[in-house]
Design a protein around this motif. Structure first.
Motif, PDB file in Angstrom:
ATOM      1  N   ALA A   1       0.832  -1.206   0.000  1.00  0.00           N
ATOM      2  CA  ALA A   1       0.000   0.000   0.000  1.00  0.00           C
ATOM      3  C   ALA A   1       0.865   1.254   0.000  1.00  0.00           C
ATOM      4  CB  ALA A   1      -0.928  -0.011   1.209  1.00  0.00           C
ATOM      5  N   PHE A   2       1.919   1.259   0.829  1.00  0.00           N
ATOM      6  CA  PHE A   2       2.771   2.458   0.888  1.00  0.00           C
ATOM      7  C   PHE A   2       3.500   2.682  -0.430  1.00  0.00           C
ATOM      8  CE2 PHE A   2       6.877   4.483   1.493  1.00  0.00           C
ATOM      9  CZ  PHE A   2       6.465   5.709   2.019  1.00  0.00           C
ATOM     10  N   GLU A   3       4.041   1.619  -1.008  1.00  0.00           N
ATOM     11  CA  GLU A   3       4.789   1.787  -2.255  1.00  0.00           C
ATOM     12  C   GLU A   3       3.870   2.272  -3.375  1.00  0.00           C
ATOM     13  OE1 GLU A   3       7.944   1.728  -2.579  1.00  0.00           O
ATOM     14  OE2 GLU A   3       8.563   0.821  -0.672  1.00  0.00           O
ATOM     15  N   ALA A   4       2.612   1.842  -3.352  1.00  0.00           N
ATOM     16  CA  ALA A   4       1.660   2.333  -4.350  1.00  0.00           C
ATOM     17  C   ALA A   4       1.393   3.818  -4.147  1.00  0.00           C
ATOM     18  CB  ALA A   4       0.362   1.541  -4.264  1.00  0.00           C
ATOM     19  N   ALA A   5       1.234   4.232  -2.894  1.00  0.00           N
ATOM     20  CA  ALA A   5       1.019   5.650  -2.600  1.00  0.00           C
ATOM     21  C   ALA A   5       2.240   6.470  -3.003  1.00  0.00           C
ATOM     22  CB  ALA A   5       0.714   5.836  -1.111  1.00  0.00           C
ATOM     23  N   LYS A   6       3.421   5.933  -2.777  1.00  0.00           N
ATOM     24  CA  LYS A   6       4.645   6.639  -3.133  1.00  0.00           C
ATOM     25  C   LYS A   6       4.773   6.783  -4.643  1.00  0.00           C
ATOM     26  CE  LYS A   6       9.631   6.496  -2.177  1.00  0.00           C
ATOM     27  NZ  LYS A   6      10.707   5.730  -1.501  1.00  0.00           N
ATOM     28  N   ALA A   7       4.303   5.779  -5.379  1.00  0.00           N
ATOM     29  CA  ALA A   7       4.389   5.833  -6.842  1.00  0.00           C
ATOM     30  C   ALA A   7       3.381   6.803  -7.438  1.00  0.00           C
ATOM     31  CB  ALA A   7       4.173   4.439  -7.418  1.00  0.00           C
ATOM     32  N   VAL A   8       2.191   6.871  -6.856  1.00  0.00           N
ATOM     33  CA  VAL A   8       1.103   7.662  -7.438  1.00  0.00           C
ATOM     34  C   VAL A   8       1.030   9.066  -6.847  1.00  0.00           C
ATOM     35  CG1 VAL A   8      -1.404   7.778  -7.713  1.00  0.00           C
ATOM     36  CG2 VAL A   8      -0.227   5.590  -7.962  1.00  0.00           C
ATOM     37  N   LEU A   9       1.313   9.184  -5.544  1.00  0.00           N
ATOM     38  CA  LEU A   9       1.126  10.464  -4.835  1.00  0.00           C
ATOM     39  C   LEU A   9       2.382  10.839  -4.045  1.00  0.00           C
ATOM     40  CD1 LEU A   9      -2.405   9.531  -3.467  1.00  0.00           C
ATOM     41  CD2 LEU A   9      -1.958  11.149  -5.322  1.00  0.00           C
ATOM     42  N   PRO A  10       3.520  10.931  -4.681  1.00  0.00           N
ATOM     43  CA  PRO A  10       4.765  11.165  -3.927  1.00  0.00           C
ATOM     44  C   PRO A  10       4.808  12.498  -3.201  1.00  0.00           C
ATOM     45  CG  PRO A  10       5.115  11.456  -6.289  1.00  0.00           C
ATOM     46  CD  PRO A  10       3.751  10.878  -6.131  1.00  0.00           C
ATOM     47  N   ASP A  11       4.154  13.528  -3.738  1.00  0.00           N
ATOM     48  CA  ASP A  11       4.213  14.863  -3.139  1.00  0.00           C
ATOM     49  C   ASP A  11       3.049  15.152  -2.182  1.00  0.00           C
ATOM     50  OD1 ASP A  11       6.589  15.752  -4.460  1.00  0.00           O
ATOM     51  OD2 ASP A  11       5.416  15.877  -6.310  1.00  0.00           O
ATOM     52  N   ALA A  12       2.180  14.185  -1.981  1.00  0.00           N
ATOM     53  CA  ALA A  12       1.044  14.389  -1.075  1.00  0.00           C
ATOM     54  C   ALA A  12       1.529  14.427   0.368  1.00  0.00           C
ATOM     55  CB  ALA A  12       0.020  13.284  -1.256  1.00  0.00           C
ATOM     56  N   VAL A  13       0.832  15.202   1.199  1.00  0.00           N
ATOM     57  CA  VAL A  13       1.135  15.239   2.625  1.00  0.00           C
ATOM     58  C   VAL A  13       0.721  13.907   3.236  1.00  0.00           C
ATOM     59  CG1 VAL A  13       0.612  16.382   4.812  1.00  0.00           C
ATOM     60  CG2 VAL A  13       0.849  17.729   2.722  1.00  0.00           C
ATOM     61  N   PHE A  14       1.600  13.337   4.049  1.00  0.00           N
ATOM     62  CA  PHE A  14       1.363  12.021   4.642  1.00  0.00           C
ATOM     63  C   PHE A  14       0.820  12.218   6.050  1.00  0.00           C
ATOM     64  CE2 PHE A  14       3.034   7.735   6.046  1.00  0.00           C
ATOM     65  CZ  PHE A  14       2.263   6.992   5.158  1.00  0.00           C
ATOM     66  N   VAL A  15      -0.473  11.935   6.241  1.00  0.00           N
ATOM     67  CA  VAL A  15      -1.162  12.190   7.509  1.00  0.00           C
ATOM     68  C   VAL A  15      -1.356  10.845   8.210  1.00  0.00           C
ATOM     69  CG1 VAL A  15      -3.194  13.194   8.603  1.00  0.00           C
ATOM     70  CG2 VAL A  15      -2.330  14.142   6.450  1.00  0.00           C
ATOM     71  N   VAL A  16      -0.695  10.681   9.356  1.00  0.00           N
ATOM     72  CA  VAL A  16      -0.744   9.409  10.082  1.00  0.00           C
ATOM     73  C   VAL A  16      -1.279   9.652  11.492  1.00  0.00           C
ATOM     74  CG1 VAL A  16       0.519   7.341  10.768  1.00  0.00           C
ATOM     75  CG2 VAL A  16       1.286   8.670   8.787  1.00  0.00           C
ATOM     76  N   PRO A  17      -2.562   9.381  11.762  1.00  0.00           N
ATOM     77  CA  PRO A  17      -3.088   9.524  13.121  1.00  0.00           C
ATOM     78  C   PRO A  17      -2.491   8.466  14.044  1.00  0.00           C
ATOM     79  CG  PRO A  17      -4.853   9.474  11.479  1.00  0.00           C
ATOM     80  CD  PRO A  17      -3.599   9.008  10.799  1.00  0.00           C
TER      81      PRO A  17
END
Length: 775
Positions: free
Chosen positions: A149-165
């Motif tokens: 899941a993380f690697e997919a997010a990194k590939a598609v949305l690398p510049d998005a703010v990463f919000v981790v509650p």
């Protein structure tokens, strides 16, 4: 972290007021005295109001910033990182692997995980992240969900703010909502999403707020075993083949809104081929590939099987780690009992003693506490430890999630110890108490569930009334269940979460109908169904379940053909959207069979009940409520068609299933035992019926009390079959004694009282016996 939203507005307001007050000092020089003084007075008053407002905004912004720093992942500069900036993957939920032989002691966090081997489902996850607002990756522990899941997010949305509650504070998802204001592109990361679900955490309303921000994508993972618990609101949580009621309806609804992608633990051949290429550069992957025939590659890298074996081997006294093994056992059991947050070490110290004592206690020569805790929290094979310290203070630990899953899938039924339940409920906060209550129901522990729900309710968790009602309803105290939910709704404050109100109204529809108010139940179900269609659409599991309630009370209001039509439409939608094996689809089939039976189509009904019972047995197990109740209804239809022997055999199976699921002393078990005895006697087998009733009277009087309706009904049958066996005088004596108890306990107009009174003159009159409300 850079603040967003309210704080800058507060500062600008204070600056504006300061400039305004400075300007007002020139007014008396420019305007006549009275006019100028009035303007100044008004301006000063307005300035005071605005200053106060500005201070409030600044304070609110400061609180928001403090909450964000404490409850959300931030970098060294105090800001939320971008996806491409995240290096510590272990910190966000990825299991570490053993370091390579040539890794330096000071190697970065990136070396704690091997290079990423692209999975067959990676493209699907990436596409979902481009087009969907909520993506959920489902798979077994150590299947590689978090990494994929993380690697997919990194590939598609690398510049998005990463919000981790913070998963230890479910309310942190609400902080995430506030932090998203003003963000152009964000990824909200909810690893092991079940830790955020429930009262005070992630509800459907909070999810809508999260996904309502343009450019925000929620990415979550969940273990397959946890996902199964939320598959259906009333029959979730498999425990060694026994299904029960668990989980919040709101949790199920949150997950139902996701675009789900399943990731298998065992890798496909194409994936293994790709891994073999990486194995040439990383010896850890090479070793995992060598074991791919037995384990999943991600599973092997996380050392799941080895850790499980180390835990079990530690129980050997000669190993010197029996107390450590007890610690791990206690933590695993707490997780299986519904404690999904980090476990306080002080509570763990208390919990483990019972497990240690059960294995032999001092005779095992257990090591001291400090040695045991150090052993349990030390990484094995340089990967994960059995217990993972949650924070630097060492005051909380989490169990390696492979272990409870391995226990759940191992042969044999291993129930949670009574002492564990008591300690967990006593230590839990109100919201966690509610979670424990639903977990206890899944384990068929109604006394524990009652205690947990009652404590949550008394401490202000309004939705706990749904659980309390469930416990009372399961015990056939249906009027009490209806009263509880009605009281919760009547006393609900104006600002009650709409999702909680929806759940309470849904619960009231069920229990009010069961307590004899089908018209009220139908009105509620109709309104709820219309609302569900507006909120979720016609194919959502929530809408489908409300449709089943609508069918139930339409039929009980005297319109069985209409009820059958409603149930069939729900079945068609559920088959199309959820599939034939989904519990909601099986529930739809249940209502279709029920109203086919009520519309006088016995042969069709018998076929539907038999097919449903066989499918539910195969998919859910012999003790699931759908399986049990399908066989129960099939017995009723077979009796109608004259196959009384087959009907009795099925009732005996239902007795066994309810005894296993509810326990031998549960009212629902007694109710079907009573029915089995009655049907046996009605078939002319009075001696067999009496043989069933003698222990039933004794058991019911012991477990429920001598004045419970089921105990009195068993005595009534005992007297009835005594009379029908030719012993009228003996039966009259029994009926006379029973009449006094019925009048005292049930009232003079109860149907059991009326029949008992009539039999004083004709003890062997036409057969009638009391059927408990075991619907």
């Amino acid at each position: 972290m850079r603040s967003r939203g309210t704080q800058p507005g507060g500062w600008w307001l204070l600056v504006a007021v300061a400039v305004g007050v400075s300007t007002l000092s020139w007014v008396p020089r420019l305007l006549p005295g009275v006019v100028g003084g009035a303007v100044v007075a008004v301006g000063v008053a307005l300035g005071a109001v605005l200053t106060q407002r500005g201070q409030h905004l600044v304070e609110a912004g400061a609180r928001q910033t403090a909450d964000a720093r404490r409850q959300l992942l931030v970098d060294d500069r105090g800001r939320m990182p971008r996806v491409k900036e995240v290096e510590d993957l272990v910190g966000i939920g990825v299991h570490p692997a053993a370091p390579t032989a040539d890794a330096a002691p000071s190697a970065s966090a990136m070396t704690r995980v091997p290079p990423f081997v692209r999975r067959d489902r990676s493209a699907d996850i990436e596409q979902a992240l481009r087009t969907r607002r909520f993506v959920l990756v489902v798979g077994e522990s150590t299947a590689g969900k978090s990494r994929a899941a993380f690697e997919a997010a990194k590939a598609v949305l690398p510049d998005a703010v990463f919000v981790v509650p913070d998963p230890t504070e479910p309310a942190s998802v609400r902080t995430a909502v506030a932090a998203l204001r003003g963000a152009r592109r964000s990824v909200v990361w909810l690893d092991d999403i079940e830790r955020y679900l429930g009262t005070g955490g992630l509800t459907p309303r909070v999810l809508r707020e999260l996904t309502g921000h343009d450019g925000t994508v929620v990415v979550a993972t969940i273990r397959a075993q946890e996902r199964a618990r939320f598959a259906d609101a009333t029959n979730a949580g498999v425990r060694a083949g026994v299904n029960g009621a668990e989980g919040h309806r709101s949790g199920r609804d949150v997950l139902a809104a996701a675009d789900e992608i399943r990731l298998e633990r065992r890798w496909r051949e194409e994936e293994v081929v790709r891994a073999r290429e990486y194995g040439r550069r990383d010896e850890r992957i090479a070793q995992a590939v060598d074991s791919a025939a037995r384990y999943g590659i991600a599973e092997y890298l996380a050392a799941g099987p080895q850790l499980f074996a180390a835990w079990q081997d530690a129980w050997a006294p000669e190993g010197g780690h029996v107390r450590g093994a007890a610690l791990v056992t206690a933590a695993v059991e707490a997780r299986r009992a519904g404690w999904h947050r980090p476990l306080p070490v002080t509570l763990l110290r208390d919990l483990h003693e019972e497990h240690l004592a059960a294995r032999g206690g001092p005779a095992l020569r257990p090591e001291n506490w400090e040695t045991a805790l150090d052993w349990a929290t030390t990484p094995f094979y340089a990967t994960s430890s059995l217990l993972l310290p949650h924070d630097a203070s060492g005051e909380h630990v989490q169990v390696f999630d492979y272990l409870p899953d391995a226990v759940d899938t191992a042969p044999g039924f291993t129930p949670v110890l009574d002492g564990t339940w008591d300690r967990l409920v006593a230590a839990a906060d109100p919201e966690l108490c509610e979670d424990l209550g639903w977990a206890a129901l899944s384990w068929a522990e109604p006394a524990v569930a009652l205690d947990a729900f009652r404590r949550a309710w008394e401490l202000g968790v309004r939705s706990a009334a749904v659980g309390l009602a469930r416990v009372h309803g399961e015990a056939l105290r249906i009027e009490e269940a209806s009263r509880l939910v009605r009281a919760a709704l009547d006393s609900a404050p104006a600002d009650t979460d709409p999702d909680v109100l929806f759940a309470l109204r849904s619960s009231l529809a069920w229990w009010s109908g069961g307590s004899g108010n089908p018209r009220e139940a139908l009105d509620l179900a109709t309104a709820l169904h219309e609302e569900a269609v507006r909120r979720y659409g016609e194919d959502h599991p929530e809408t489908l379940e409300i449709a089943l309630s609508l069918a139930r009370w339409t039929g009980h209001s005297g319109r069985p053909e209409e009820a059958l039509a409603v149930a069939r439409r729900a079945e068609e939608r559920s088959l199309r959207t959820l599939g034939a094996a989904h519990p909601t689809t099986l529930s739809c089939r249940f209502e279709v069979a029920a109203w086919t039976m009520r519309t006088r189509r016995p042969s069709d009904a018998a076929r539907l009940w038999r097919e449903l019972a066989d499918d539910a047995d195969r998919l859910l197990g012999p003790y699931d409520s759908v399986t049990r109740d399908a066989r129960w209804n099939l017995a009723h239809v077979l009796r109608q068609t004259g196959d009384t022997e087959a009907a009795r055999d099925l009732l005996a199976q239902v007795v066994t299933a309810r005894s296993v699921f509810y326990g031998e002393d549960h009212p629902k078990t007694f109710a079907v035992r009573l029915q089995h005895a009655g049907e046996t006697g009605a078939d002319g087998r009075e001696t067999e019926a009496l043989a069933l009733l003698v222990p039933l009277v004794e058991d019911a009087a012991r477990a429920l009390g001598p004045h419970d309706a089921l105990t009195l009904a068993a005595r009534h049958q005992q007297a009835l079959w005594t009379a029908r066996s030719g012993h009228g005088a003996e039966a009259v004596v029994a009926f006379r004694s029973l009449l006094a108890d019925c009048e005292t306990s049930l009232g003079r107009d109860h149907e059991l009282t009326l029949d008992t009174r009539a039999r004083l003159d004709r003890p062997d009159a036409e057969i009638w016996f009391y059927d408990a409300p075991s619907w």
